[in-house]
Design a protein around this motif. Structure first.
Motif, PDB file in Angstrom:
ATOM      1  N   GLU A   1     -73.499  63.589 -75.228  1.00 30.06           N
ATOM      2  CA  GLU A   1     -73.095  64.969 -75.471  1.00 30.06           C
ATOM      3  C   GLU A   1     -71.744  65.023 -76.167  1.00 30.06           C
ATOM      4  OE1 GLU A   1     -72.264  69.117 -72.941  1.00 30.06           O
ATOM      5  OE2 GLU A   1     -73.013  67.308 -71.938  1.00 30.06           O
ATOM      6  N   ASN A   2     -70.853  64.079 -75.790  1.00 23.80           N
ATOM      7  CA  ASN A   2     -69.504  64.082 -76.335  1.00 23.80           C
ATOM      8  C   ASN A   2     -69.175  62.713 -76.932  1.00 23.80           C
ATOM      9  OD1 ASN A   2     -68.936  66.742 -75.163  1.00 23.80           O
ATOM     10  ND2 ASN A   2     -68.892  65.649 -73.204  1.00 23.80           N
ATOM     11  N   SER A   3     -68.961  62.674 -78.240  1.00 27.30           N
ATOM     12  CA  SER A   3     -68.631  61.396 -78.861  1.00 27.30           C
ATOM     13  C   SER A   3     -67.772  61.630 -80.102  1.00 27.30           C
ATOM     14  CB  SER A   3     -69.889  60.611 -79.250  1.00 27.30           C
ATOM     15  OG  SER A   3     -70.603  61.290 -80.270  1.00 27.30           O
ATOM     16  N   LEU A   4     -67.038  60.594 -80.484  1.00 30.01           N
ATOM     17  CA  LEU A   4     -66.255  60.582 -81.708  1.00 30.01           C
ATOM     18  C   LEU A   4     -66.528  59.267 -82.434  1.00 30.01           C
ATOM     19  CD1 LEU A   4     -62.800  61.887 -80.374  1.00 30.01           C
ATOM     20  CD2 LEU A   4     -64.394  63.152 -81.837  1.00 30.01           C
ATOM     21  N   LEU A   5     -66.488  59.297 -83.759  1.00 29.10           N
ATOM     22  CA  LEU A   5     -66.763  58.116 -84.574  1.00 29.10           C
ATOM     23  C   LEU A   5     -65.472  57.695 -85.276  1.00 29.10           C
ATOM     24  CD1 LEU A   5     -69.078  56.253 -85.562  1.00 29.10           C
ATOM     25  CD2 LEU A   5     -69.417  57.843 -87.465  1.00 29.10           C
ATOM     26  N   PHE A   6     -65.133  56.403 -85.178  1.00 23.60           N
ATOM     27  CA  PHE A   6     -63.883  55.945 -85.785  1.00 23.60           C
ATOM     28  C   PHE A   6     -64.083  54.597 -86.467  1.00 23.60           C
ATOM     29  CE2 PHE A   6     -63.814  53.800 -81.673  1.00 23.60           C
ATOM     30  CZ  PHE A   6     -63.318  52.544 -81.980  1.00 23.60           C
ATOM     31  N   HIS A   7     -63.151  54.268 -87.374  1.00 23.01           N
ATOM     32  CA  HIS A   7     -63.081  52.907 -87.900  1.00 23.01           C
ATOM     33  C   HIS A   7     -61.642  52.437 -87.787  1.00 23.01           C
ATOM     34  CE1 HIS A   7     -60.878  53.049 -91.741  1.00 23.01           C
ATOM     35  NE2 HIS A   7     -61.395  54.250 -91.923  1.00 23.01           N
ATOM     36  N   ASN A   8     -61.480  51.114 -87.650  1.00 24.00           N
ATOM     37  CA  ASN A   8     -60.164  50.574 -87.334  1.00 24.00           C
ATOM     38  C   ASN A   8     -59.624  49.653 -88.423  1.00 24.00           C
ATOM     39  OD1 ASN A   8     -57.898  50.367 -85.656  1.00 24.00           O
ATOM     40  ND2 ASN A   8     -58.636  48.461 -84.765  1.00 24.00           N
ATOM     41  N   GLY A   9     -59.659  50.114 -89.672  1.00 28.53           N
ATOM     42  CA  GLY A   9     -58.999  49.389 -90.745  1.00 28.53           C
ATOM     43  C   GLY A   9     -59.850  48.367 -91.460  1.00 28.53           C
ATOM     44  N   ASP A  10     -59.413  48.006 -92.668  1.00 21.95           N
ATOM     45  CA  ASP A  10     -60.131  47.083 -93.554  1.00 21.95           C
ATOM     46  C   ASP A  10     -61.551  47.560 -93.816  1.00 21.95           C
ATOM     47  OD1 ASP A  10     -57.936  45.498 -93.862  1.00 21.95           O
ATOM     48  OD2 ASP A  10     -58.798  43.690 -92.990  1.00 21.95           O
ATOM     49  N   SER A  11     -61.718  48.856 -93.897  1.00 24.18           N
ATOM     50  CA  SER A  11     -63.030  49.363 -94.302  1.00 24.18           C
ATOM     51  C   SER A  11     -63.276  49.051 -95.769  1.00 24.18           C
ATOM     52  CB  SER A  11     -63.117  50.873 -94.069  1.00 24.18           C
ATOM     53  OG  SER A  11     -62.130  51.555 -94.832  1.00 24.18           O
ATOM     54  N   VAL A  12     -62.182  48.890 -96.522  1.00 19.41           N
ATOM     55  CA  VAL A  12     -62.269  48.559 -97.940  1.00 19.41           C
ATOM     56  C   VAL A  12     -61.447  47.307 -98.203  1.00 19.41           C
ATOM     57  CG1 VAL A  12     -62.584  50.975 -98.595  1.00 19.41           C
ATOM     58  CG2 VAL A  12     -60.273  50.012 -98.526  1.00 19.41           C
ATOM     59  N   GLY A  13     -61.585  46.763 -99.414  1.00 21.57           N
ATOM     60  CA  GLY A  13     -60.835  45.568 -99.803  1.00 21.57           C
ATOM     61  C   GLY A  13     -61.614  44.304 -99.522  1.00 21.57           C
TER      62      GLY A  13
ATOM     63  N   THR B   1     -75.632  45.423 -92.754  1.00 23.75           N
ATOM     64  CA  THR B   1     -75.856  46.315 -93.890  1.00 23.75           C
ATOM     65  C   THR B   1     -75.580  47.742 -93.426  1.00 23.75           C
ATOM     66  OG1 THR B   1     -78.193  46.916 -93.680  1.00 23.75           O
ATOM     67  CG2 THR B   1     -77.678  44.822 -94.827  1.00 23.75           C
ATOM     68  N   ALA B   2     -75.077  48.549 -94.333  1.00 20.83           N
ATOM     69  CA  ALA B   2     -74.741  49.928 -94.002  1.00 20.83           C
ATOM     70  C   ALA B   2     -75.950  50.739 -93.550  1.00 20.83           C
ATOM     71  CB  ALA B   2     -74.066  50.597 -95.198  1.00 20.83           C
ATOM     72  N   PRO B   3     -77.132  50.587 -94.172  1.00 21.48           N
ATOM     73  CA  PRO B   3     -78.281  51.363 -93.698  1.00 21.48           C
ATOM     74  C   PRO B   3     -78.695  51.024 -92.272  1.00 21.48           C
ATOM     75  CG  PRO B   3     -78.643  50.616 -95.943  1.00 21.48           C
ATOM     76  CD  PRO B   3     -77.420  49.904 -95.454  1.00 21.48           C
ATOM     77  N   ILE B   4     -78.553  49.766 -91.874  1.00 22.24           N
ATOM     78  CA  ILE B   4     -78.878  49.377 -90.497  1.00 22.24           C
ATOM     79  C   ILE B   4     -77.787  49.862 -89.544  1.00 22.24           C
ATOM     80  CG2 ILE B   4     -79.157  47.423 -88.937  1.00 22.24           C
ATOM     81  CD1 ILE B   4     -81.592  47.878 -90.652  1.00 22.24           C
ATOM     82  N   LEU B   5     -76.536  49.626 -89.913  1.00 18.47           N
ATOM     83  CA  LEU B   5     -75.411  50.071 -89.087  1.00 18.47           C
ATOM     84  C   LEU B   5     -75.465  51.576 -88.879  1.00 18.47           C
ATOM     85  CD1 LEU B   5     -72.634  49.678 -87.702  1.00 18.47           C
ATOM     86  CD2 LEU B   5     -71.599  49.812 -89.984  1.00 18.47           C
ATOM     87  N   ALA B   6     -75.760  52.316 -89.933  1.00 12.62           N
ATOM     88  CA  ALA B   6     -75.823  53.774 -89.826  1.00 12.62           C
ATOM     89  C   ALA B   6     -76.861  54.217 -88.804  1.00 12.62           C
ATOM     90  CB  ALA B   6     -76.126  54.386 -91.194  1.00 12.62           C
ATOM     91  N   THR B   7     -78.005  53.549 -88.801  1.00 16.17           N
ATOM     92  CA  THR B   7     -79.048  53.895 -87.828  1.00 16.17           C
ATOM     93  C   THR B   7     -78.544  53.680 -86.409  1.00 16.17           C
ATOM     94  OG1 THR B   7     -80.838  53.384 -89.372  1.00 16.17           O
ATOM     95  CG2 THR B   7     -81.369  53.329 -87.022  1.00 16.17           C
ATOM     96  N   TYR B   8     -77.893  52.553 -86.165  1.00 16.57           N
ATOM     97  CA  TYR B   8     -77.353  52.282 -84.827  1.00 16.57           C
ATOM     98  C   TYR B   8     -76.311  53.334 -84.439  1.00 16.57           C
ATOM     99  CZ  TYR B   8     -79.376  47.607 -84.006  1.00 16.57           C
ATOM    100  OH  TYR B   8     -80.225  46.550 -83.751  1.00 16.57           O
ATOM    101  N   LEU B   9     -75.398  53.637 -85.361  1.00 17.60           N
ATOM    102  CA  LEU B   9     -74.323  54.583 -85.042  1.00 17.60           C
ATOM    103  C   LEU B   9     -74.873  55.978 -84.775  1.00 17.60           C
ATOM    104  CD1 LEU B   9     -71.576  53.529 -87.627  1.00 17.60           C
ATOM    105  CD2 LEU B   9     -71.757  52.881 -85.217  1.00 17.60           C
ATOM    106  N   LYS B  10     -75.819  56.410 -85.597  1.00 16.60           N
ATOM    107  CA  LYS B  10     -76.405  57.742 -85.409  1.00 16.60           C
ATOM    108  C   LYS B  10     -77.173  57.825 -84.093  1.00 16.60           C
ATOM    109  CE  LYS B  10     -76.756  59.015 -90.318  1.00 16.60           C
ATOM    110  NZ  LYS B  10     -77.662  59.352 -91.454  1.00 16.60           N
ATOM    111  N   GLU B  11     -77.899  56.765 -83.764  1.00 20.17           N
ATOM    112  CA  GLU B  11     -78.641  56.767 -82.506  1.00 20.17           C
ATOM    113  C   GLU B  11     -77.696  56.752 -81.305  1.00 20.17           C
ATOM    114  OE1 GLU B  11     -81.318  53.472 -82.651  1.00 20.17           O
ATOM    115  OE2 GLU B  11     -82.784  54.524 -83.934  1.00 20.17           O
ATOM    116  N   ALA B  12     -76.593  56.020 -81.430  1.00 22.47           N
ATOM    117  CA  ALA B  12     -75.622  55.976 -80.337  1.00 22.47           C
ATOM    118  C   ALA B  12     -75.020  57.353 -80.111  1.00 22.47           C
ATOM    119  CB  ALA B  12     -74.531  54.961 -80.646  1.00 22.47           C
TER     120      ALA B  12
END
Length: 706
Positions: A81-93, A65-76
């Motif tokens: 100190e240095n991080s970037l957030l990405f997605h690798n396709g098929d985020s939609v559809g 679920t997005a609310p759970i995933l978001a918590t993990y991503l934000k905590e990570a």
């Protein structure tokens, strides 16, 4: 097969044998890096498919679920100190209704809220065509329905292997440079070359996809351009399949890594598409993929020399987003609530079923669910003040799930038809309809049958499989038995995928006229509501299709029982386990996405039962006893040590003929009493008959449950 999309507390089942993990070791890199190196973490996901409120099961635990995933991503990200957030396709559809009903704008909104830095295109971004793709990414009124105005992505999208035919240039920018911690990182985007076969022809109209050779040239070209701009850390966001098993990484992403020069400046290739786990090194490139649906994310650690820009160390971990003990992200919950408030129909039952309305064997025969969908299509309102169409035809590959037993919600219907296809009314002659039915029966390159039986409404026919395809339809009539006139013109409803010649229904391209209409899911939903009024939903087989099997004369002397192929064996196992988790094509070079066994092979690969050989599965080859044992052994929990396995196998006269890879598997099945032998012979290379295979599978499944 279907993507499982359910609401709230309802869950979906990921294959029972899916790898349960919390942290997975990364690819091997140098033991240490200089103390002055900059540590950067690339935090990413792939194949989210708009599953904002979908709870998945990983083993016996809830995840995603997005609310759970978001918590993990934000905590990570907060840890580094240095991080970037990405997605690798098929985020939609092929999305959950909470996203798809608004053309996936809620998913784009969620990614904007999360602050993604860069994303790539997947094949599903092309589902609705290039104009819709651009509207989602760059903003503007959605061209499909005109009801949604996209805000656009607040982060960069990249792709280097999709070329606009009108300009000869990349569809979007091929790469982007991000700076973090004083170092520069380049991201090049790619999408699987199988995209044209995965979406409707209209979805890729106006673009072409680079060949494998051209793709390598493009990556080398853009890597050089990045180097010329002082960038030495290069990541390829490749929505290409990859799987790591037993320390070996295979798939399209691995093939790309092998094709690139060993000294290529590319450091990491992020994979996607096949919803698998990848975490290994190929030809000096780290390849990573984190399953799908937000049930996991990857954390790619890079140590970068700030002077040269080179990566001195690289590794990755993949973490499951288990729900237990994790607080849901309130901003994500707010996005979901806004969508549910806008679409209250998502949570209200539209009827009930007894569990019998399924798509079982729809590729070969009439199915209850196929009849229900075709009937709904035939009644669709095209705004032309015309009565119902004469006929409707539904391709079996577009039916992605069964109706569940008990309450049925809009979300359940969306699982069945997740693609948002538009219905099209065509004018066809009786002769063209006969040709359409003949085009159900194709053949693969090796001559094997490739059948895609259309689910139909308004007509019935008999097919005699003793006759050649051109003569196979021996009786073709309306529902009341009136013969269909070859010269007469009839109206027929199909989806836009079929209307464009998809699945080899090429005769539809030559229709006399074509009228685009409503979305298939909307029609299906309204038909259920209007017809059954919240009560019991009814559908059954009615003799619309009569298939006369090819006759086989019984010989006077006994013959050997027909053997079973590898594809047939896997299909039988998947059917018995009722696995229904994936919708992408299997990542084997010799398994086409449109073969009738492709879904089963994809399920088996996803569950970890099969791996293949050098990127191939050899689906049509007869399966041997040791190959079957290797697959079935993965169902069983008990382990047999190497020593004990060798001792068990050595006890048979032909034990030395067992292939090394199959020793433990055959020993495990012998230990559980599953594999039968005669005269103290294992006969590992002997092929299996259908009856033998069925008995083996039944015993293994029973042993698994015990």
């Amino acid at each position: 097969m279907s993507w499982k999309k359910v609401l709230g507390k309802r869950t979906i089942r990921v294959a029972a044998t899916a790898l349960l993990f919390s942290q997975l070791f990364g690819a091997v890199g140098p033991v240490s890096a200089a103390g002055t190196d900059v540590e950067v973490h690339l935090i990413g996901i792939n194949d989210l498919h708009g599953q904002l409120d979908t709870t998945s099961m990983v083993g016996d635990k809830k995840a995603g679920t997005a609310p759970i995933l978001a918590t993990y991503l934000k905590e990570a990200q907060a840890k580094y100190e240095n991080s970037l957030l990405f997605h690798n396709g098929d985020s939609v559809g092929a999305s959950a209704p909470v996203s798809s009903l608004d053309r996936d704008e809620p998913t784009i909104e969620w990614m904007n809220m999360m602050g993604f830095d860069v994303g790539s295109l997947g094949n599903h971004e092309f589902d609705q065509g290039i104009a819709a793709l651009k509207a989602q990414i760059f903003g503007g009124v959605d061209p499909v329905e005109g009801k949604v105005t996209h805000a656009g992505a607040k982060f960069d999208y990249v792709n280097a292997n999709v070329i606009e035919t009108s300009t000869g240039k990349p569809l979007i920018k091929p790469y982007v440079i991000k700076e973090v911690g004083g170092v520069k990182i380049g991201f090049i985007g790619l999408v699987t070359k199988a995209t044209p076969a995965k979406v409707s022809p209209s979805g890729t109209a106006g673009v072409r996809f680079l060949s494998a050779e051209e793709e390598v040239e493009a990556v080398n070209k853009y890597a050089k351009e990045l180097q010329d701009q002082g960038v030495e850390t290069i990541i390829v966001l490749a929505h290409d399949p990859a799987t790591t098993k037993d320390g070996v990484t295979t798939g399209e992403a691995a093939d790309l890594a092998k094709a690139l020069p060993a000294d290529s400046p590319v450091d990491v290739i992020v994979a996607g598409d096949n919803h698998a786990l990848a975490n290994g090194e190929v030809n000096g490139k780290l390849i990573v993929q984190a399953y799908s649906y937000g049930t996991a994310f990857e954390d790619i650690k890079l140590m970068i020399d700030p002077t040269t820009g080179d990566v001195t160390e690289k590794s990755a971990t993949v973490t499951t987003t288990f729900q237990e003990g994790v607080k849901e992200d309130p901003e994500s919950l707010a996005i979901i609530k806004k969508s549910l408030d806008k679409h209250p129909e998502l949570t209200k039952p539209v009827g009930t079923t007894d569990g019998s309305i399924t798509r079982t064997d729809a590729y070969n025969n009439e199915a209850p669910l196929g009849n229900l969908i075709a009937d709904a299509m035939r009644q669709a309102d095209f705004g032309d003040q015309a009565s119902a169409a004469d006929f409707a035809f539904m391709n079996p590959g577009g039916i992605r799930a069964d109706l569940p037993q008990g309450d049925v919600t809009f979300a359940d219907l969306a699982k069945i038809q997740p693609f948002g296809n538009t219905l099209v009314k065509l004018e066809l002659t009786g002769e063209q309809i006969q040709t359409l039915l003949q085009q159900q029966w194709g053949t693969n390159a090796d001559g094997a049958p490739n059948t895609k039986t259309l689910q139909i409404s308004g007509l019935k026919y008999t097919a005699d499989f003793n006759k050649p395809v051109a003569e196979r339809v021996t009786s073709l009539s309306l529902e009341d038995g009136t013969p269909i006139d070859p010269e007469k013109t009839y109206t027929a409803v199909v989806n836009n995928f079929m209307a464009a010649g998809g699945d080899n229904y090429k005769v539809l391209v030559d229709a006399k006229s074509s009228l685009a209409g409503p979305v298939d899911l909307d029609v299906f939903y309204q038909y259920i509501v209007d017809t059954f009024k919240g009560g019991a939903i009814q559908a059954k087989t009615e003799g619309r299709i009569t298939n006369l099997a090819a006759s086989t004369e019984q010989p006077e002397t006994p013959v050997t029982t027909e053997v079973i192929s590898r594809a047939e064996f896997v299909s039988a196992l998947v059917d018995m386990l009722k696995l229904d988790e994936v919708a992408t094509a299997p990542a084997f070079k010799d398994v086409a996405a449109d073969t009738e066994y492709a879904d089963a092979i994809a399920e088996a690969a996803h569950a970890g039962f099969i791996q293949g050989y050098s990127g191939n599965f050899n689906p049509d080859r007869d399966i041997t006893r040791e190959e079957a044992a290797t697959i079935l052994a993965k169902l069983l929990n008990n382990q047999v040590s190497d020593k004990n396995a060798a001792a068990i196998i050595a006890g048979f006269e032909d034990g030395k003929t067992v292939s090394t890879y199959a020793v433990k598997s055959m020993a495990k099945l012998m230990d559980k009493g599953i594999l039968e032998v005669e005269k103290n012979l294992l006969q590992p290379k002997q092929t299996l008959s259908a009856d033998e295979a069925k008995a083996l599978i039944q015993k293994a499944v029973a042993a698994k449950a015990s």
